[in-house]
Scaffold this active site. Structure first.
Site, PDB file in Angstrom:
ATOM      1  N   TYR A  22       0.840  -1.186   0.000  1.00 17.73           N
ATOM      2  CA  TYR A  22       0.000   0.000   0.000  1.00 17.73           C
ATOM      3  C   TYR A  22       0.886   1.251   0.000  1.00 17.73           C
ATOM      4  O   TYR A  22       1.718   1.411   0.897  1.00 17.73           O
ATOM      5  CB  TYR A  22      -0.909  -0.058   1.242  1.00 17.73           C
ATOM      6  CG  TYR A  22      -1.524   1.232   1.711  1.00 17.73           C
ATOM      7  CD1 TYR A  22      -1.328   1.652   3.027  1.00 17.73           C
ATOM      8  CD2 TYR A  22      -2.339   2.019   0.888  1.00 17.73           C
ATOM      9  CE1 TYR A  22      -1.900   2.820   3.501  1.00 17.73           C
ATOM     10  CE2 TYR A  22      -2.912   3.185   1.360  1.00 17.73           C
ATOM     11  CZ  TYR A  22      -2.686   3.584   2.655  1.00 17.73           C
ATOM     12  OH  TYR A  22      -3.252   4.744   3.131  1.00 17.73           O
ATOM     13  N   ASP A  61      -0.998  -6.160   9.664  1.00 18.56           N
ATOM     14  CA  ASP A  61      -2.101  -5.242   9.410  1.00 18.56           C
ATOM     15  C   ASP A  61      -3.239  -6.069   8.830  1.00 18.56           C
ATOM     16  O   ASP A  61      -3.179  -6.503   7.673  1.00 18.56           O
ATOM     17  CB  ASP A  61      -1.633  -4.152   8.428  1.00 18.56           C
ATOM     18  CG  ASP A  61      -2.715  -3.121   8.139  1.00 18.56           C
ATOM     19  OD1 ASP A  61      -3.909  -3.387   8.403  1.00 18.56           O
ATOM     20  OD2 ASP A  61      -2.383  -2.051   7.610  1.00 18.56           O
ATOM     21  N   ILE A 114      -6.446  -5.202   8.402  1.00 19.64           N
ATOM     22  CA  ILE A 114      -7.545  -4.261   8.199  1.00 19.64           C
ATOM     23  C   ILE A 114      -8.630  -4.796   7.271  1.00 19.64           C
ATOM     24  O   ILE A 114      -9.782  -4.404   7.357  1.00 19.64           O
ATOM     25  CB  ILE A 114      -7.002  -2.903   7.704  1.00 19.64           C
ATOM     26  CG1 ILE A 114      -8.067  -1.821   7.800  1.00 19.64           C
ATOM     27  CG2 ILE A 114      -6.466  -3.026   6.293  1.00 19.64           C
ATOM     28  CD1 ILE A 114      -7.562  -0.446   7.410  1.00 19.64           C
ATOM     29  N   LYS A 168     -12.549  -0.400   6.615  1.00 19.11           N
ATOM     30  CA  LYS A 168     -12.745  -1.179   5.387  1.00 19.11           C
ATOM     31  C   LYS A 168     -13.878  -2.183   5.541  1.00 19.11           C
ATOM     32  O   LYS A 168     -14.753  -2.281   4.692  1.00 19.11           O
ATOM     33  CB  LYS A 168     -11.453  -1.934   5.024  1.00 19.11           C
ATOM     34  CG  LYS A 168     -10.231  -1.052   4.976  1.00 19.11           C
ATOM     35  CD  LYS A 168     -10.305  -0.024   3.866  1.00 19.11           C
ATOM     36  CE  LYS A 168      -9.014   0.759   3.769  1.00 19.11           C
ATOM     37  NZ  LYS A 168      -9.062   1.807   2.764  1.00 19.11           N
TER      38      LYS A 168
END
Lengths: 494, 434
Positions: free
Chosen positions: B147, B232, B234, B271
């Site tokens: 990302y 992560d 998410i 998200k």
């Protein structure tokens, strides 16, 4: 390395209850659901490791001893997956400063008129509760349409605040200043509290190892110990009414230079917590001249609610539009008696600072529903007008009540040019030895015998002994007489 | 004389000058709207979940109504909340987050609310962890492609460095002990101290979950090097089939939490629940010291107590969360299929993805030359001629040119179809020109 900054409103409270709009029926229903869910048999996954050591009222650790900036770059000790040295220095910070001890005591035994009248009174927290009822009433009338708007802001929003909020904040600030200052919405940055605002500004204005000058005494809530910037306290004396002396600033600046520290700015609060001095035009321009001469920044942490006089007050915001080294920070949530909302505002005309600060807000934005609430309440000009007036009257009244009560006990208060939410009180006549120990003994007695948490001058880096800060914005009128009785008990037994 | 700012302020490490953000700027200037601007740029570079928001909206509306009853109680509850400043966060909310995270993992791992640290978004959580785990100049190893925001979040204020663990399509972009070692040696050769590995699982931008065996290899690697592991997760609630997702938490369970203190999970509601505007993130650390320090540092990035409470109610409502998780997964899968199949019709293949709000699209056959420059030229055409904002692989540090991240969940089905048509026209024109 740490940056100790005088900030309002960064403190602990009791574990809270329920939220805007939502209600007990809703909460009870879900709490019951949760209880049922927890008690039914679940999958076979073993429980996670036990929780970290309990610290029920984990308080923001104010750093009272200064560490030289270079120590933060030292290599960490070995061990299982070590953390960074900056993390280690935070971890080593004492959990037992007077500020923290006091907050923990209040938290474990909080005074309540009906349920716990013998509990510990909170006079050591710079939190304004005096006008919360006004906000509650407003909400009771306006909740419906607020809730309807929540879903429209659930998507990504600008991190530095919704445009409408900036317009509303600009309008609110104008009302506070009675139209004497033009606040431009484009020069406003919204972030998740005063701590965040100072954090952002300190990252924009200083590098690791630089320093800020901060007139003392200043509020014990330590903030910025992650950006490697050092705080240099500039002592102010009672003989000068604790006013800021340019000579003292000059001396502090030169001493820093000798130590090889580059000073990047001055941080002041207005009113100056906890001493209460309001900024005068003379001081404003002296500080500005000093900053111009040294080519450094000025950060001014301003409050819109704690002026106890209704006469025109002086603020750094007056020159913020034309001086690009001046940056104003507002503790908006505390000003509205809503410390749990965590809303801070940065106001500056420096385009480069604004540009960097706006980008940095991605690390500390305010949730959109809260912003909606603020837009609504701040745009209600009638409400804002009533709120400002009522709040000022209440602050003024409470201040006076406390001063009068203390004077009857023979305790001198500074009252002449007072603003702020504290009575800054000289109790050196009641301490056994004129020393830090003498002061701390009295503080402990006030806490343990008097059952009241006050702020000792030592925690504010006051160089004179025996001064105490009594914050009155947490009290009701009835509480004041209780405070006086308890103080009397302590000083008489002394 | 002009007044100076800090190095952080003038640094370009905020990354907003990269193509990833340039595309966004172009979109901002000419945004597509079905009615008012049908020839505008369609935003396919924003990983936002709008396919299931109706359920959240419905919940918020229904329970807010309930909230208006019992006025007397509402007053006192508002007051307590308005005054609640404790950076531990509301216990009810931490319990709600822990429970939600457990549900997403099908109960295969448990989460203790006392280890949950709240931050205003995962952006803040990642930066905070970096402050804690690294000194300025230290390195974190991150598998590519990653990302683009990590360049900013992990490096800007912290002074930390990212050393990429380069992954390739030939093995489905899996991290291997070999590639991790290469990255580690690379850091060492530049005199950087490696402090940890940061993975995103499921992966952004790939849209795939990390297999159990790979997670174990990564875990073994961090143990061997005595460094940290940040996971992560998410997008953990956006895995189309629940059995596909293995969390690092499950690996720890299988090892009886041995060596767990080097592991930290980051999560957010942005998200999975489509609530990025609420700014709700969390660090879940198995390391006591990190929990304590993170909690103190979270004072720089607090979530309003009101927001916490509102969401606590919602997340503790098992009826709601069970339905939401299930339906959201179904809808995301459907949307992904719509896009992947639509692209396939034009001869465009995507990496076989099983999660997230985007696909990893292979446009390398359409490059003039297999170079990053060609990729940017192609990307420019897509933004300015095709009028779609997608994210070029180079901004994600992908070593192979020609891959792009294309989001499918932040628009209506109709808009997605318009986007697919535009791609189709573009491809056909290209073929005709050749």
């Amino acid at each position: 390395m740490r940056l100790i900054v005088p900030l309002q409103g960064i403190v602990q409270g009791r574990d809270g209850g329920l939220v805007l709009g939502s209600v007990l029926p809703c909460a009870l229903f879900f709490i019951m659901q949760f209880y049922l869910w927890r008690n039914r048999s679940v999958s076979s996954a073993p429980p996670p490791p036990p929780p970290p050591p309990a610290d029920e009222t984990e308080v923001f650790s104010p750093v009272l001893h200064r560490v030289h900036s270079r120590s933060s770059i030292s290599s960490p000790r070995g061990g299982a997956a070590p953390v960074s040295s900056r993390a280690n220095s935070i971890s080593k910070q004492s959990n037992n400063t007077p500020y923290q001890i006091g907050l923990k005591r209040v938290s474990s035994d909080p005074y309540d008129l009906s349920t716990n009248p013998e509990g510990v009174l909170q006079l050591g927290l710079d939190e304004n509760r005096l006008s919360l009822d006004l906000v509650q009433d407003w909400l009771a009338e306006n909740a419906m349409h607020l809730i309807a708007g929540i879903s429209r802001v659930a998507t990504y929003q600008p991190f530095d605040g919704l445009k409408e909020l900036k317009v509303a904040v600009a309008g609110y600030m104008s009302q506070v200043m009675e139209g004497s200052i033009d606040f431009h919405p484009s020069q406003i940055v919204i972030t998740a509290g005063v701590s965040s605002a100072i954090d952002i500004l300190s990252f924009c204005l200083a590098d690791i190892g630089n320093a800020f000058l901060v007139p003392s005494p200043y509020s014990p809530e330590d903030m910025k110990w992650r950006n490697g910037v050092e705080i240099i306290a500039v002592p102010c004396r009672s003989a000068d009414g604790f006013g800021l002396s340019i000579t003292a600033l000059e001396n502090a600046f030169n001493q820093a230079k000798k130590r090889g520290l580059k000073v990047r700015g001055i941080i002041i609060s207005n009113p100056r917590n906890p001493v209460g001095n309001l900024l005068s035009h003379e001081t404003l321009y002296s500080v500005l001249d000093f900053a111009n001469e040294k080519n450094i920044h000025i950060i001014s942490i301003e409050s819109s609610s704690s002026y106890s006089c209704s006469t025109h007050h002086v603020t750094m915001a007056e020159i913020a539009n034309i001086e690009d080294r001046v940056h104003v920070v507002y503790n908006l949530s505390n000003d509205l008696s809503l410390p749990g909302f965590h809303i801070g505002v940065i106001y500056s005309s420096n385009a480069n600072v604004l540009s960097a600060a706006k980008k940095l807000t991605r690390f500390s934005p305010v949730s959109a529903p809260i912003q909606l609430f603020l837009i609504s309440i701040l745009s209600d000009k009638e409400f804002v007008k009533t709120f400002i007036e009522t709040n000022r009257n209440r602050v003024g009244k409470m201040h006076l009540m406390l001063i009068e009560g203390l004077e009857k006990l023979g305790i001198e208060c500074r009252k002449s040019i007072n603003g702020g939410l504290y009575c800054w009180v000289n109790m050196s006549g009641f301490i056994r030895s004129y020393s830090e120990k003498g002061e701390m003994d009295l503080w402990e007695k006030l806490l343990n015998v008097g059952k009241m948490n006050v702020t000792p001058g030592m925690a504010c880096h006051c160089i004179e002994h025996g001064w105490f800060g009594f914050c009155f914005a947490n009290l009701t009128e009835h509480d004041v007489s209780i405070v006086m009785n308890r103080i009397r008990k302590v000083v008489q037994s002394n | 004389m002009e007044i100076e700012l800090s190095k952080v302020a003038v640094s370009s490490a905020h990354g907003e000058d990269s193509p990833y953000f340039a595309g966004w700027k172009a979109y901002d200037e000419n945004p597509y709207d079905e009615v008012h601007n049908p020839s505008g740029i369609i935003q396919m570079g924003l990983a936002e979940n709008q396919v299931s928001f109706d359920m959240v909206e419905e919940y918020l509306e229904e329970h807010s109504e309930q909230a208006l009853l019992g006025k007397k109680n509402k007053r006192s509850s508002f007051r307590e909340n308005a005054l609640f400043q404790d950076y531990h966060g509301l216990l009810s909310f931490r319990k709600a987050m822990a429970s939600f995270m457990e549900q997403i993992r099908g109960g295969k791992a448990k989460f203790n609310p006392e280890r949950i640290v709240l931050t205003a978004g995962v952006t803040a959580a990642n930066e905070l962890l970096t402050f804690i785990l690294t000194n300025p100049g230290d390195a974190l190893l991150v598998p590519t492609p990653y990302y683009p925001g990590l360049d900013r979040d992990l490096r800007w204020r912290t002074g930390a460095k990212i050393i990429p663990i380069h992954c390739e399509s030939s093995n489905g972009y899996q991290v291997t002990p070999k590639t991790m070692e290469v990255a580690y040696q690379n850091a060492q050769s530049m005199n950087m101290k490696v402090r940890g590995v940061l993975i995103t699982n499921p992966s952004n931008p790939l849209g795939v979950t990390i297999p159990r065996s790979t997670l174990e290899e990564i875990f073994n690697f961090v143990i061997q090097k005595n460094i940290h592991l940040v996971s992560d997760e998410i997008y953990s609630g956006s895995v189309f089939s629940s059995s596909d997702f293995v969390s690092i938490a499950e690996i720890l369970v299988s090892k009886n939490y041995k060596e767990a203190e080097r592991v930290h999970i980051v999560y957010s509601l942005s998200k999975d629940l489509g609530l990025p505007g609420f700014r709700v993130g969390t660090i879940y650390s198995y390391n006591d010291k990190v929990v304590t320090i993170a909690r103190r540092m979270s004072s720089f990035s607090l979530i309003s107590s009101q927001t916490q409470h509102l969401l606590a109610c919602m997340l503790l409502d098992e009826n709601f969360t069970e339905k939401y998780i299930r339906v959201n997964r179904e809808r995301l899968l459907k949307r992904q299929q719509l896009m992947v199949n639509g692209l396939r019709e034009y001869g465009i293949e995507c990496l076989e993805g099983n999660a997230c709000l985007f696909s990893w699209m292979n446009l390398s056959p359409f490059l003039e030359e297999p170079t990053m420059e060609s990729e940017l030229v192609l990307w420019n055409s897509i933004v300015n001629e095709v009028k779609l904002n997608i994210s070029p692989g180079s901004s994600c540090h992908c070593v192979e040119p020609g891959w792009f991240r294309i989001c499918f969940a932040n628009m209506s089905e109709k808009t997605l179809e318009v986007a697919l048509e535009r791609i189709g026209d573009f491809i056909l024109k290209r073929r005709a020109n050749k």
